[in-house]
Design a protein around this motif. Sequence first.
Motif, PDB file in Angstrom:
ATOM      1  N   GLU A 132      49.518  46.260  44.819  1.00  0.00           N
ATOM      2  CA  GLU A 132      50.815  45.915  44.044  1.00  0.00           C
ATOM      3  C   GLU A 132      50.951  45.487  42.194  1.00  0.00           C
ATOM      4  OE1 GLU A 132      51.305  41.495  46.299  1.00  0.00           O
ATOM      5  OE2 GLU A 132      49.960  41.717  45.218  1.00  0.00           O
ATOM      6  N   ARG A 133      49.661  46.136  41.661  1.00  0.00           N
ATOM      7  CA  ARG A 133      49.306  46.147  40.152  1.00  0.00           C
ATOM      8  C   ARG A 133      49.615  47.921  38.971  1.00  0.00           C
ATOM      9  NH1 ARG A 133      48.397  41.883  42.052  1.00  0.00           N
ATOM     10  NH2 ARG A 133      48.916  40.002  40.809  1.00  0.00           N
ATOM     11  N   PHE A 134      49.081  48.500  40.215  1.00  0.00           N
ATOM     12  CA  PHE A 134      48.753  50.241  39.789  1.00  0.00           C
ATOM     13  C   PHE A 134      49.457  50.664  41.175  1.00  0.00           C
ATOM     14  CE2 PHE A 134      44.458  47.829  39.737  1.00  0.00           C
ATOM     15  CZ  PHE A 134      44.649  46.741  38.654  1.00  0.00           C
ATOM     16  N   ALA A 135      50.332  51.022  41.700  1.00  0.00           N
ATOM     17  CA  ALA A 135      50.365  52.014  42.660  1.00  0.00           C
ATOM     18  C   ALA A 135      51.560  52.458  41.578  1.00  0.00           C
ATOM     19  CB  ALA A 135      50.923  51.225  44.339  1.00  0.00           C
ATOM     20  N   ASP A 136      52.257  52.849  41.030  1.00  0.00           N
ATOM     21  CA  ASP A 136      53.484  53.384  40.045  1.00  0.00           C
ATOM     22  C   ASP A 136      53.200  54.548  39.761  1.00  0.00           C
ATOM     23  OD1 ASP A 136      51.136  53.496  38.188  1.00  0.00           O
ATOM     24  OD2 ASP A 136      51.575  52.416  36.572  1.00  0.00           O
ATOM     25  N   GLY A 137      51.819  55.414  40.585  1.00  0.00           N
ATOM     26  CA  GLY A 137      52.458  57.020  40.636  1.00  0.00           C
ATOM     27  C   GLY A 137      51.275  57.936  38.862  1.00  0.00           C
ATOM     28  N   ALA A 138      50.803  56.950  38.606  1.00  0.00           N
ATOM     29  CA  ALA A 138      50.671  57.569  36.812  1.00  0.00           C
ATOM     30  C   ALA A 138      49.123  56.845  36.652  1.00  0.00           C
ATOM     31  CB  ALA A 138      51.470  56.395  35.783  1.00  0.00           C
ATOM     32  N   CYS A 139      48.518  55.680  37.737  1.00  0.00           N
ATOM     33  CA  CYS A 139      47.474  54.802  37.049  1.00  0.00           C
ATOM     34  C   CYS A 139      46.088  55.988  37.752  1.00  0.00           C
ATOM     35  CB  CYS A 139      47.024  53.381  37.521  1.00  0.00           C
ATOM     36  SG  CYS A 139      45.549  53.400  36.471  1.00  0.00           S
ATOM     37  N   PRO A 140      45.246  56.048  36.945  1.00  0.00           N
ATOM     38  CA  PRO A 140      43.974  57.072  37.320  1.00  0.00           C
ATOM     39  C   PRO A 140      43.537  55.943  38.770  1.00  0.00           C
ATOM     40  CG  PRO A 140      43.873  57.306  35.612  1.00  0.00           C
ATOM     41  CD  PRO A 140      45.274  56.301  35.846  1.00  0.00           C
ATOM     42  N   LEU A 141      43.343  56.937  39.684  1.00  0.00           N
ATOM     43  CA  LEU A 141      41.951  56.358  40.770  1.00  0.00           C
ATOM     44  C   LEU A 141      41.204  55.022  40.015  1.00  0.00           C
ATOM     45  CD1 LEU A 141      42.709  55.178  44.032  1.00  0.00           C
ATOM     46  CD2 LEU A 141      41.407  57.452  43.816  1.00  0.00           C
ATOM     47  N   THR A 142      39.936  55.813  39.358  1.00  0.00           N
ATOM     48  CA  THR A 142      38.612  55.670  39.713  1.00  0.00           C
ATOM     49  C   THR A 142      39.214  54.348  38.361  1.00  0.00           C
ATOM     50  OG1 THR A 142      39.510  57.089  37.661  1.00  0.00           O
ATOM     51  CG2 THR A 142      37.881  57.867  39.199  1.00  0.00           C
ATOM     52  N   ASP A 154      53.532  52.835  30.829  1.00  0.00           N
ATOM     53  CA  ASP A 154      51.730  52.715  31.237  1.00  0.00           C
ATOM     54  C   ASP A 154      50.485  52.566  31.972  1.00  0.00           C
ATOM     55  OD1 ASP A 154      50.136  51.326  28.265  1.00  0.00           O
ATOM     56  OD2 ASP A 154      51.870  50.702  30.097  1.00  0.00           O
ATOM     57  N   GLY A 155      51.942  51.861  33.440  1.00  0.00           N
ATOM     58  CA  GLY A 155      50.585  51.908  34.378  1.00  0.00           C
ATOM     59  C   GLY A 155      49.582  51.195  34.451  1.00  0.00           C
ATOM     60  N   CYS A 156      48.762  51.438  34.412  1.00  0.00           N
ATOM     61  CA  CYS A 156      47.570  50.068  34.750  1.00  0.00           C
ATOM     62  C   CYS A 156      46.615  49.738  32.980  1.00  0.00           C
ATOM     63  CB  CYS A 156      46.187  50.230  35.370  1.00  0.00           C
ATOM     64  SG  CYS A 156      45.473  51.809  36.013  1.00  0.00           S
ATOM     65  N   ARG A 157      46.653  51.300  32.659  1.00  0.00           N
ATOM     66  CA  ARG A 157      46.374  51.234  31.376  1.00  0.00           C
ATOM     67  C   ARG A 157      46.400  49.960  30.173  1.00  0.00           C
ATOM     68  NH1 ARG A 157      43.680  56.074  30.779  1.00  0.00           N
ATOM     69  NH2 ARG A 157      44.619  57.636  32.100  1.00  0.00           N
ATOM     70  N   GLY A 158      47.926  49.174  30.624  1.00  0.00           N
ATOM     71  CA  GLY A 158      49.019  47.979  29.887  1.00  0.00           C
ATOM     72  C   GLY A 158      48.750  47.210  30.344  1.00  0.00           C
ATOM     73  N   TYR A 159      48.486  47.114  32.050  1.00  0.00           N
ATOM     74  CA  TYR A 159      47.913  45.515  32.633  1.00  0.00           C
ATOM     75  C   TYR A 159      46.845  45.527  31.799  1.00  0.00           C
ATOM     76  CZ  TYR A 159      46.298  42.758  35.806  1.00  0.00           C
ATOM     77  OH  TYR A 159      46.007  41.271  36.237  1.00  0.00           O
TER      78      TYR A 159
END
Length: 391
Positions: free
Chosen positions: A318-328, A238-243
């Motif tokens: 490197e962590r959030f560039a998955d096309g799904a993580c909201p920019l904000t 789930d992109g950065c939400r799971g980081y």
Amino acid sequence: MAVPRGITLIVGGGYHGKSTLLEALQSGVYNHIAGDGREFVLADDTAVKLRAEDGRCIRNVDITLFINDLPNGKDTAAFSTENASGSTSQAAGVVEGMEAGCRLFLIDEDTSATNFMVRDEFMQQVISREKEPITPFLERARGLYEQAGASTILVAGSSGAFFHIADRVIQMDCYRPVDITERVKGLCAQREAPAMGAPAFRMPRGERTMPAFAAAREGDARGGRGGRDGGRRHGHGDGCRGYDAGRDERGQGGGRRGRDGRGDRDGGARGRERLKVRSQGRDAFSLGKENVDVRFVEQIADSEQTAALAHLLRYGLERFADGACPLTEAVERLFAVLEREGWAPFCGSFVPCGLAKPRKQEVFAALNRFRGGMGGGARGGEMDGAKDSDR
């Protein structure tokens, strides 16, 4: 002199200090050294200097507030181009500024696209509204303040149309500011206001995401060492939400150090083959093979802030560039890690001296000018390499 929220004009003759005052205001977002004189010019700390920027990239920005019904039929609700014209870049800049939490736009007529700012009545008679895709800033400034909470301070030197929408007018007279609001309002009452026919104000829609930048995950394909949790891929699930933002680059969470147990000078483990960072003074930096041009991001104070931006963007990509993580959300997470752990998570075991913390607005601006992945995955409004609508 205090300037209230709303729409403020700075006017005056040439060489009387209009742009000088605006430059002081754009630097007034930062704390100053007591006694150096600059503490007398302060501005809202979210203020953004807005200008035309020919040639910059735009990625999936809803610019329908300003540009609609392009003759080529391109969608402006999710507009992308690798080569923006002046008016389109300025329209995107407004929307990107709102996304970054801007409460005050600073604009100099001299560095703006004329057709973005105003259209006089005679031009409207010659070129009817239905044939003009651009809604000028003149007709949106009031809505930006009343509905989006974004004030405007504008240096105007050629068009009197802005007097009719101004809440406050300041004349620069030999570098001294004079409030002439009441006199201007009296003159406006004797003249017909410019025709306003803009469509109803509507807040830009959609939540933009971090770009899907494949190069940020190349270390996984080559070495198999990288990941958010000692082996998982950067762009999992789930992109950065799971980081877990609490994990850093110093070995915690597994697999973070280089093959010899030491971090490299580029701030990452060699096994992960992190993007290489190179600062090019105040005006640019590179991530891997991608150059990021920030020379027109005028509120970057010095090269130390530019270097810091490079490290922050590398970490985010490197962590959030998955096309799904909201920019904000990505930007908020970057600053949460920075506040909690300092620069070590971004730089690794070697933290270079001379890094200066930028504002969130400059991090957004740098991300918006990063071209990585522009060749694919853009969701709408691609201009196929040509200059866009107003050329």
